[in-house]
Write an enzyme that holds these catalytic residues in place. Structure first.
Site, short mmCIF file in Angstrom:
data_model
loop_
_atom_site.label_atom_id
_atom_site.label_comp_id
_atom_site.label_asym_id
_atom_site.label_seq_id
_atom_site.Cartn_x
_atom_site.Cartn_y
_atom_site.Cartn_z
N SER A 141 1.01 -1.35 -0.13
CA SER A 141 -0.21 0.11 0.02
C SER A 141 1.03 1.23 -0.01
CB SER A 141 -0.88 -0.11 1.32
OG SER A 141 -1.41 1.33 1.72
N TYR A 154 -1.49 -0.56 10.67
CA TYR A 154 -1.64 -0.76 9.45
C TYR A 154 -0.38 -0.49 8.60
CZ TYR A 154 -3.50 -0.96 4.56
OH TYR A 154 -3.71 -1.12 3.18
N1 LIG Z 1 -8.80 -1.03 -0.79
C1 LIG Z 1 -7.64 -0.07 -0.87
O1 LIG Z 1 -7.81 1.07 -0.76
C2 LIG Z 1 -6.34 -0.55 -0.72
C3 LIG Z 1 -5.36 0.18 -0.72
C4 LIG Z 1 -3.89 -0.17 -0.59
C5 LIG Z 1 -3.65 -1.72 -0.44
N2 LIG Z 1 -4.80 -2.40 -0.13
C6 LIG Z 1 -4.40 -3.88 0.31
O2 LIG Z 1 -5.13 -4.63 -0.93
C7 LIG Z 1 -5.36 -5.85 -0.21
C8 LIG Z 1 -6.76 -6.23 -0.63
O3 LIG Z 1 -7.49 -5.13 0.00
P1 LIG Z 1 -9.13 -5.18 -0.68
O4 LIG Z 1 -9.37 -3.47 -0.41
O5 LIG Z 1 -9.30 -5.98 -1.73
O6 LIG Z 1 -9.77 -5.89 0.90
P2 LIG Z 1 -10.98 -6.42 0.86
O7 LIG Z 1 -12.10 -6.16 -0.12
O8 LIG Z 1 -11.55 -6.44 2.36
O9 LIG Z 1 -10.68 -8.06 0.88
C9 LIG Z 1 -9.72 -8.58 1.54
C10 LIG Z 1 -9.62 -10.06 1.38
O10 LIG Z 1 -8.80 -10.68 2.28
C11 LIG Z 1 -9.38 -11.84 3.10
N3 LIG Z 1 -8.89 -11.65 4.34
C12 LIG Z 1 -9.05 -10.93 5.26
N4 LIG Z 1 -8.76 -11.36 6.50
C13 LIG Z 1 -8.39 -12.49 6.21
C14 LIG Z 1 -7.94 -13.73 7.11
N5 LIG Z 1 -7.87 -13.32 8.45
N6 LIG Z 1 -7.52 -14.77 6.48
C15 LIG Z 1 -7.66 -15.03 5.22
N7 LIG Z 1 -8.03 -14.27 4.52
C16 LIG Z 1 -8.36 -12.93 4.89
C17 LIG Z 1 -10.77 -11.39 2.62
O11 LIG Z 1 -11.52 -12.51 2.67
P3 LIG Z 1 -12.54 -13.16 4.02
O12 LIG Z 1 -12.93 -11.95 4.71
O13 LIG Z 1 -13.45 -14.22 3.44
O14 LIG Z 1 -11.27 -14.07 4.69
C18 LIG Z 1 -10.87 -10.70 1.27
O15 LIG Z 1 -10.89 -11.71 0.14
C19 LIG Z 1 -5.06 -5.65 1.21
O16 LIG Z 1 -3.72 -6.26 1.56
C20 LIG Z 1 -4.97 -4.17 1.59
O17 LIG Z 1 -4.40 -3.72 2.38
C21 LIG Z 1 -6.07 -2.11 -0.20
#
Ligand SMILES: NC(=O)c1ccc[n+]([C@@H]2O[C@H](COP(=O)([O-])OP(=O)(O)OC[C@H]3O[C@@H](n4cnc5c(N)ncnc54)[C@H](OP(=O)(O)O)[C@@H]3O)[C@@H](O)[C@H]2O)c1
Length: 260
Positions: A141, A154
């Site tokens: 990120s 985070y």
């Molecule tokens: N959205 C943003 O603005 C953003 C920006 C920069 C970086 N990121 C990074 O991108 C990645 C994905 O983010 P996203 O925005 O797509 O988030 P999201 O929509 O909340 O999806 C998160 C994914 O991770 C899984 N997950 C969460 N906790 C888990 C656990 N304890 N064990 C196994 N799986 C788990 C969730 O599935 P389950 O809940 O079914 O386990 C889901 O498939 C993350 O690493 C986040 O930090 C996001």
């Protein structure tokens, strides 16, 4: 349909929704076999079906809580050692003021966002080197490159993930330059997923404003002035997986919505 990744097997964590699902789609579009991991079996099953429809020849799912050390060890031993491509995407973005960032929140965030990716890299790398080809992409990120208020745990976890990526890139250069194996990270700004929606709802609640306004403020924090899409991130991951590595080793690629 492209067959660029024909014969390659990819493990994508957090593949049930958001960025991870878009990455799974992008790899399926290119013909990769897939193992999709997350906790929710329903979301994984829907993802599995979509990836098969898009052209992946075989899709397995693993329901796993990556903060559970034994379950993680199991995935590392049985899953990560089998793959050519590892995308460490699962993550969570809790926010809280420093005095309310307790040990549990700290440990949970570090376990999911930093330790789990490291443990999967540790398991995957030796067999990738042995086979002579491998690609690891860690979804970090911009919080791994700079500090944001109310997100000490985070930011720490994503800085750690960027550090792991850079260190492993240097270690591959030092030990295994002959192998076509790379470890890189993508560092997106705010992306339109559940994480950003939840953040906007929290901001609206705390400030008494509306959710749409909070989303606009988050979008304005990206240098490109817009929320990224999960597909923007997936395209960058696919490039790191498919293209000739060139200088991409241990790189933390910032995605800010300006020219991605
Ligand atoms: N959205 C943003 O603005 C953003 C920006 C920069 C970086 N990121 C990074 O991108 C990645 C994905 O983010 P996203 O925005 O797509 O988030 P999201 O929509 O909340 O999806 C998160 C994914 O991770 C899984 N997950 C969460 N906790 C888990 C656990 N304890 N064990 C196994 N799986 C788990 C969730 O599935 P389950 O809940 O079914 O386990 C889901 O498939 C993350 O690493 C986040 O930090 C996001």
């Amino acid at each position: 349909m492209s067959t660029e990744l024909d014969g390659r097997h990819a493990l994508v964590t957090g593949a049930g929704r958001g960025i991870g699902l878009a990455i799974a789609h992008a790899l399926a579009d290119r013909g990769a076999r897939l193992t999709l991991a997350a906790r929710s079996t329903d979301a994984l099953e829907a993802a599995r079906r979509a990836c098969l429809e898009r052209g992946s020849p075989l899709v397995n799912t693993v329901s796993v809580n990556l903060t559970d050390r034994r379950a993680l060890e199991n995935l590392a031993r049985r899953g990560a050692t089998q793959v050519d491509i590892l995308v460490n995407n699962a993550g969570a973005a809790p926010s809280s003021p420093v005095e309310r960032t307790d040990d549990l929140l700290w440990d949970g965030t570090m376990a999911l966002n930093a330790f789990a990716p490291f443990a999967l890299c540790r398991a995957a790398l030796p067999t990738m080197v042995e086979r002579g080809w491998g690609r690891i992409v860690n979804v970090a990120s911009t919080a791994g490159l700079a500090g944001y208020a109310y997100t000490a745990a985070y930011c720490a976890s994503k800085h750690a993930l960027v550090g792991v990526t850079r260190a492993l890139g240097a270690e591959i250069d030092a030990r295994w330059k002959h192998a076509d194996v790379t470890v890189n990270a993508v560092c997106p700004g705010f992306v339109d997923t559940d994480i950003v929606q939840a953040a906007a709802e929290r901001i609206a609640q705390l400030t008494g404003g509306d959710v749409a306004g909070a989303r606009e403020r988050l979008a304005a924090m990206n240098p490109g002035g817009r929320l990224l899409t999960p597909e923007d991130v997936a395209a960058a991951v696919a490039r790191l997986v498919c293209e000739d590595p060139g200088d991409s080793q241990g790189v933390a690629l910032e995605l800010d919505g300006t020219g991605d």
